[in-house]
Design a protein around this motif. Sequence first.
Motif, mmCIF file in Angstrom:
data_model
loop_
_atom_site.group_PDB
_atom_site.id
_atom_site.type_symbol
_atom_site.label_atom_id
_atom_site.label_comp_id
_atom_site.label_asym_id
_atom_site.label_seq_id
_atom_site.Cartn_x
_atom_site.Cartn_y
_atom_site.Cartn_z
ATOM 1 N N TYR A 1 0.835 -1.194 0.000
ATOM 2 C CA TYR A 1 0.000 0.000 0.000
ATOM 3 C C TYR A 1 0.875 1.250 0.000
ATOM 4 O O TYR A 1 1.956 1.254 0.592
ATOM 5 C CB TYR A 1 -0.918 0.022 1.227
ATOM 6 C CG TYR A 1 -1.900 -1.111 1.265
ATOM 7 C CD1 TYR A 1 -2.916 -1.186 0.329
ATOM 8 C CD2 TYR A 1 -1.822 -2.096 2.225
ATOM 9 C CE1 TYR A 1 -3.827 -2.223 0.352
ATOM 10 C CE2 TYR A 1 -2.726 -3.133 2.261
ATOM 11 C CZ TYR A 1 -3.729 -3.186 1.323
ATOM 12 O OH TYR A 1 -4.632 -4.209 1.351
ATOM 13 N N LEU B 1 -1.721 3.595 3.718
ATOM 14 C CA LEU B 1 -3.124 3.971 3.545
ATOM 15 C C LEU B 1 -4.000 2.729 3.562
ATOM 16 O O LEU B 1 -3.601 1.670 3.077
ATOM 17 C CB LEU B 1 -3.324 4.701 2.219
ATOM 18 C CG LEU B 1 -2.701 6.080 2.094
ATOM 19 C CD1 LEU B 1 -2.896 6.612 0.687
ATOM 20 C CD2 LEU B 1 -3.308 7.032 3.092
ATOM 21 N N SER B 2 -5.186 2.861 4.090
ATOM 22 C CA SER B 2 -6.100 1.721 4.110
ATOM 23 C C SER B 2 -6.692 1.516 2.721
ATOM 24 O O SER B 2 -6.751 2.429 1.901
ATOM 25 C CB SER B 2 -7.215 1.939 5.129
ATOM 26 O OG SER B 2 -8.100 2.937 4.675
ATOM 27 N N ILE B 3 -7.143 0.318 2.462
ATOM 28 C CA ILE B 3 -7.726 -0.007 1.168
ATOM 29 C C ILE B 3 -9.017 0.779 0.940
ATOM 30 O O ILE B 3 -9.354 1.129 -0.185
ATOM 31 C CB ILE B 3 -7.953 -1.532 1.031
ATOM 32 C CG1 ILE B 3 -8.263 -1.916 -0.417
ATOM 33 C CG2 ILE B 3 -9.046 -2.007 1.930
ATOM 34 C CD1 ILE B 3 -7.134 -1.729 -1.359
#
Length: 57
Positions: free
Chosen positions: A2, A10-12
């Motif tokens: 990521y 960062l989150s998906i």
Amino acid sequence: MYPNANGAPLSIVLMIQMYMLFGRAFIVLFTVPPAAITKNDVFRSGMAAIVAVYGVA
């Protein structure tokens, strides 16, 4: 892998949101004439709601 922002990945969910917003912006910029957006009833209602909410705040 990521992408990192300030050293943290960062989150998906954020990645999906960014791609969706970019895609929508691309579609609006290249397919819809700008004058047609402001004449749309949904746009007018949304802008009136934003003005009302910020007016109260």
